[in-house]
Motif scaffolding. Structure first.
Motif, PDB file in Angstrom:
ATOM      1  N   VAL A   1       0.868  -1.184   0.000  1.00  0.00           N
ATOM      2  CA  VAL A   1       0.000   0.000   0.000  1.00  0.00           C
ATOM      3  C   VAL A   1       0.904   1.233   0.000  1.00  0.00           C
ATOM      4  CG1 VAL A   1      -1.879   1.231   1.126  1.00  0.00           C
ATOM      5  CG2 VAL A   1      -1.739  -1.260   1.318  1.00  0.00           C
ATOM      6  N   PRO A   2       1.127   1.852  -1.142  1.00  0.00           N
ATOM      7  CA  PRO A   2       2.002   3.030  -1.200  1.00  0.00           C
ATOM      8  C   PRO A   2       1.441   4.172  -0.352  1.00  0.00           C
ATOM      9  CG  PRO A   2       1.553   2.159  -3.396  1.00  0.00           C
ATOM     10  CD  PRO A   2       0.613   1.465  -2.456  1.00  0.00           C
ATOM     11  N   ALA A   3       2.347   5.070   0.031  1.00  0.00           N
ATOM     12  CA  ALA A   3       1.947   6.235   0.817  1.00  0.00           C
ATOM     13  C   ALA A   3       2.521   7.497   0.190  1.00  0.00           C
ATOM     14  CB  ALA A   3       2.432   6.093   2.251  1.00  0.00           C
ATOM     15  N   ASN A   4       1.822   8.590   0.367  1.00  0.00           N
ATOM     16  CA  ASN A   4       2.272   9.883  -0.130  1.00  0.00           C
ATOM     17  C   ASN A   4       1.959  10.930   0.939  1.00  0.00           C
ATOM     18  OD1 ASN A   4       3.245  11.892  -1.856  1.00  0.00           O
ATOM     19  ND2 ASN A   4       1.224  12.220  -2.774  1.00  0.00           N
ATOM     20  N   ASN A   5       3.020  11.655   1.392  1.00  0.00           N
ATOM     21  CA  ASN A   5       2.850  12.631   2.472  1.00  0.00           C
ATOM     22  C   ASN A   5       2.165  12.008   3.685  1.00  0.00           C
ATOM     23  OD1 ASN A   5       4.058  14.796   1.043  1.00  0.00           O
ATOM     24  ND2 ASN A   5       2.127  15.189  -0.044  1.00  0.00           N
ATOM     25  N   ASN A   6       2.547  10.780   3.977  1.00  0.00           N
ATOM     26  CA  ASN A   6       2.058  10.025   5.131  1.00  0.00           C
ATOM     27  C   ASN A   6       0.579   9.654   5.026  1.00  0.00           C
ATOM     28  OD1 ASN A   6       2.825   8.654   7.458  1.00  0.00           O
ATOM     29  ND2 ASN A   6       2.099  10.277   8.806  1.00  0.00           N
ATOM     30  N   HIS A   7       0.009   9.753   3.822  1.00  0.00           N
ATOM     31  CA  HIS A   7      -1.350   9.295   3.583  1.00  0.00           C
ATOM     32  C   HIS A   7      -1.310   8.008   2.754  1.00  0.00           C
ATOM     33  CE1 HIS A   7      -3.937  12.491   5.159  1.00  0.00           C
ATOM     34  NE2 HIS A   7      -3.011  13.365   4.740  1.00  0.00           N
ATOM     35  N   LEU A   8      -2.168   7.074   3.093  1.00  0.00           N
ATOM     36  CA  LEU A   8      -2.270   5.841   2.328  1.00  0.00           C
ATOM     37  C   LEU A   8      -2.827   6.130   0.939  1.00  0.00           C
ATOM     38  CD1 LEU A   8      -3.808   3.471   5.034  1.00  0.00           C
ATOM     39  CD2 LEU A   8      -1.456   3.452   4.207  1.00  0.00           C
ATOM     40  N   MET A   9      -2.298   5.412  -0.042  1.00  0.00           N
ATOM     41  CA  MET A   9      -2.812   5.503  -1.396  1.00  0.00           C
ATOM     42  C   MET A   9      -3.562   4.211  -1.724  1.00  0.00           C
ATOM     43  SD  MET A   9       0.529   7.343  -3.120  1.00  0.00           S
ATOM     44  CE  MET A   9      -0.252   7.583  -4.718  1.00  0.00           C
ATOM     45  N   THR A  10      -3.938   4.028  -2.960  1.00  0.00           N
ATOM     46  CA  THR A  10      -4.684   2.840  -3.366  1.00  0.00           C
ATOM     47  C   THR A  10      -3.800   1.600  -3.249  1.00  0.00           C
ATOM     48  OG1 THR A  10      -5.968   4.163  -4.934  1.00  0.00           O
ATOM     49  CG2 THR A  10      -5.984   1.759  -5.238  1.00  0.00           C
ATOM     50  N   PRO A  11      -4.276   0.555  -2.576  1.00  0.00           N
ATOM     51  CA  PRO A  11      -3.470  -0.662  -2.443  1.00  0.00           C
ATOM     52  C   PRO A  11      -3.158  -1.272  -3.812  1.00  0.00           C
ATOM     53  CG  PRO A  11      -5.302  -0.692  -0.895  1.00  0.00           C
ATOM     54  CD  PRO A  11      -5.538   0.475  -1.819  1.00  0.00           C
ATOM     55  N   THR A  12      -1.977  -1.856  -3.926  1.00  0.00           N
ATOM     56  CA  THR A  12      -1.634  -2.612  -5.124  1.00  0.00           C
ATOM     57  C   THR A  12      -2.341  -3.967  -5.085  1.00  0.00           C
ATOM     58  OG1 THR A  12       0.275  -3.751  -4.148  1.00  0.00           O
ATOM     59  CG2 THR A  12       0.654  -1.537  -5.049  1.00  0.00           C
ATOM     60  N   ASP A  13      -2.161  -4.728  -6.127  1.00  0.00           N
ATOM     61  CA  ASP A  13      -2.752  -6.071  -6.171  1.00  0.00           C
ATOM     62  C   ASP A  13      -1.752  -7.150  -5.777  1.00  0.00           C
ATOM     63  OD1 ASP A  13      -1.072  -6.022  -8.361  1.00  0.00           O
ATOM     64  OD2 ASP A  13      -2.568  -6.705  -9.810  1.00  0.00           O
ATOM     65  N   LEU A  14      -0.652  -6.758  -5.113  1.00  0.00           N
ATOM     66  CA  LEU A  14       0.397  -7.730  -4.798  1.00  0.00           C
ATOM     67  C   LEU A  14      -0.118  -8.848  -3.898  1.00  0.00           C
ATOM     68  CD1 LEU A  14       3.322  -8.665  -4.976  1.00  0.00           C
ATOM     69  CD2 LEU A  14       3.894  -7.084  -3.106  1.00  0.00           C
ATOM     70  N   VAL A  15      -0.906  -8.523  -2.872  1.00  0.00           N
ATOM     71  CA  VAL A  15      -1.419  -9.559  -1.971  1.00  0.00           C
ATOM     72  C   VAL A  15      -2.321 -10.524  -2.737  1.00  0.00           C
ATOM     73  CG1 VAL A  15      -2.882 -10.000   0.040  1.00  0.00           C
ATOM     74  CG2 VAL A  15      -1.199  -8.147   0.102  1.00  0.00           C
ATOM     75  N   ALA A  16      -3.195  -9.991  -3.570  1.00  0.00           N
ATOM     76  CA  ALA A  16      -4.099 -10.844  -4.347  1.00  0.00           C
ATOM     77  C   ALA A  16      -3.328 -11.750  -5.296  1.00  0.00           C
ATOM     78  CB  ALA A  16      -5.092  -9.981  -5.121  1.00  0.00           C
ATOM     79  N   ARG A  17      -2.294 -11.205  -5.935  1.00  0.00           N
ATOM     80  CA  ARG A  17      -1.511 -12.020  -6.866  1.00  0.00           C
ATOM     81  C   ARG A  17      -0.715 -13.095  -6.130  1.00  0.00           C
ATOM     82  NH1 ARG A  17       2.328  -9.652  -9.516  1.00  0.00           N
ATOM     83  NH2 ARG A  17       2.350  -7.607  -8.503  1.00  0.00           N
ATOM     84  N   ALA A  18      -0.213 -12.761  -4.941  1.00  0.00           N
ATOM     85  CA  ALA A  18       0.493 -13.766  -4.139  1.00  0.00           C
ATOM     86  C   ALA A  18      -0.472 -14.856  -3.684  1.00  0.00           C
ATOM     87  CB  ALA A  18       1.164 -13.101  -2.942  1.00  0.00           C
ATOM     88  N   HIS A  19      -1.615 -14.460  -3.147  1.00  0.00           N
ATOM     89  CA  HIS A  19      -2.576 -15.448  -2.662  1.00  0.00           C
ATOM     90  C   HIS A  19      -3.100 -16.333  -3.783  1.00  0.00           C
ATOM     91  CE1 HIS A  19      -3.671 -13.180   1.313  1.00  0.00           C
ATOM     92  NE2 HIS A  19      -2.526 -13.830   1.386  1.00  0.00           N
ATOM     93  N   SER A  20      -3.210 -15.793  -4.995  1.00  0.00           N
ATOM     94  CA  SER A  20      -3.664 -16.609  -6.122  1.00  0.00           C
ATOM     95  C   SER A  20      -2.670 -17.713  -6.462  1.00  0.00           C
ATOM     96  CB  SER A  20      -3.904 -15.722  -7.351  1.00  0.00           C
ATOM     97  OG  SER A  20      -2.679 -15.276  -7.920  1.00  0.00           O
TER      98      SER A  20
END
Length: 379
Positions: free
Chosen positions: A297-316
């Motif tokens: 989940v990238p962050a910008n100025n200490n705010h969360l941005m849109t989560p990537t799909d890395l967890v979903a791709r790993a779990h798949s």
């Protein structure tokens, strides 16, 4: 209650630290417990990052003992080598930030400059000290805003002493050692230096696996052997994980850093090795990945941005995801969590859906999990 538990632990550890001629722990483990509670496997794992290092100096015996008291499922460590080839628990290849080496004038001439992952680093390095010399140093807190009262009180411990702490626990506690900067321990051809040379041409990874085998660590994930002595082996170096794949069937996880950083052993960025093609390549060798949380989940100025799909791709691909590192202090919490580490745990465990968390504050994660998904009565 925490203070009452911690006080006798610290007094004992201080006494032992004063007696440097005596081993810190019995080797092999001699502690007997009639019936040990099994490792919990029904909820995400509480992974004590370098022990309970939010409270005590990292990778020391008291930090690991405290983490076990607080409910850690696994205690995590980083494995480096001494000059005389003894494997020790220490995160940095140098000693400057987490020991009192600068106060030891007898070692003033040991300061060196080495190339580490393509950059020059100056300091006092573990590979320039014997185990006996390292045992004279005291560990200290990495961060100045954490409790400094235990600085210099506890020594560096060996890989074997760390294992004994887990085996001596009154319940089943897993270990989570990292193969750390393996190439740094061997011949550095560009620098014309051989840091450590083991007998019979053995490599750092060979000694790492030999130590685990000596203490009975074996078995694939969730096997009977594994449940008796749980272990995850981790590394940022895919080549190390591939190398040991024919030496041990213990489960392995591939660590992932910021996507812009080059891996330890290739010229690829972590952005490249989080691709579908690379996950497919590494899958036969590992049971999961351990990404930096901002890679998920990238962050910008200490705010969360849109989560990537890395967890979903790993779990798949049936790969577990164990992100790092979760810390209670405000400077490490994104603004969405309103200075509340429980909100961060809730986000990662219930919205992102990861399978374990590396935390500096084992007790707070355990307390959160006990509130949300308490251990079954038989546990």
């Amino acid at each position: 209650m925490g203070f009452k538990i911690l006080l006798p632990l610290l007094l004992l550890s201080l006494l032992v630290a004063e007696c440097t001629s005596r081993p810190l722990y019995r080797l092999p483990s001699e502690a007997k417990h009639a019936t040990k509670k099994p490792l919990q496997t029904f909820r995400p794992y509480n992974l004590a990052h370098r022990g309970s290092n939010g409270e005590l100096p990292e990778e020391t015996a008291p930090a690991y003992m405290r983490a076990i008291e607080e409910g850690a499922d696994f205690i995590e460590t980083d494995i480096l080598s001494t000059k005389d080839g003894v494997l020790i628990c220490h995160h940095d290849v140098n000693l400057d930030d987490t020991t009192d080496v600068a106060d030891h004038k007898e070692f003033a001439d040991r300061k060196r400059t080495y190339e580490v992952q393509g950059m020059n680093m100056t300091g006092f390095f573990t590979v320039d000290f014997t185990l006996k010399e390292l045992k004279t140093l005291g560990a200290k807190q990495r961060y100045p805003f954490r409790d400094q009262q235990y600085n210099g009180k506890f020594p560096i411990i060996t890989f074997e002493e760390y294992i004994s702490i887990a085996l001596d626990a009154p319940r089943v506690v897993g270990i989570y050692p990292e193969i750390k900067k393996s190439g740094f321990h061997e011949s550095a051809s560009k620098q014309n230096i051989t840091f450590v040379k083991w007998a019979d041409g053995k490599k750092y990874e060979d000694k790492f696996v030999e130590t685990l085998e000596k203490y009975g660590y074996k078995g694939s994930y969730m096997s009977e052997d594994w449940l008796k002595q749980p272990i995850f082996i981790q590394s940022f170096a895919a080549t190390s994980l591939v190398y040991i794949s024919n030496m041990t069937d213990s489960p392995k996880l591939f660590l992932i850093d910021d996507v812009t950083i080059l891996t330890e052993d290739t010229n690829k960025t972590y952005d490249e090795i989080t691709s579908d093609a690379y996950l497919d390549y590494i899958k036969p060798y590992v049971i999961g990945i351990g990404p930096w949380k901002d890679t998920i989940v990238p962050a910008n100025n200490n705010h969360l941005m849109t989560p990537t799909d890395l967890v979903a791709r790993a779990h798949s691909r049936n790969l577990q995801v164990h992100p790092y590192t979760y810390r209670n202090e405000n400077q490490f919490l994104h603004l969405e969590f309103n200075q509340d580490p429980y909100l961060e745990y809730d986000y990662w465990l219930n919205k992102i859906g990861v399978d374990g968390l590396f935390t500096d504050f084992t007790g707070s994660l355990h307390n959160y999990q006990e509130l949300r998904s308490p251990l079954p009565q038989q546990q």
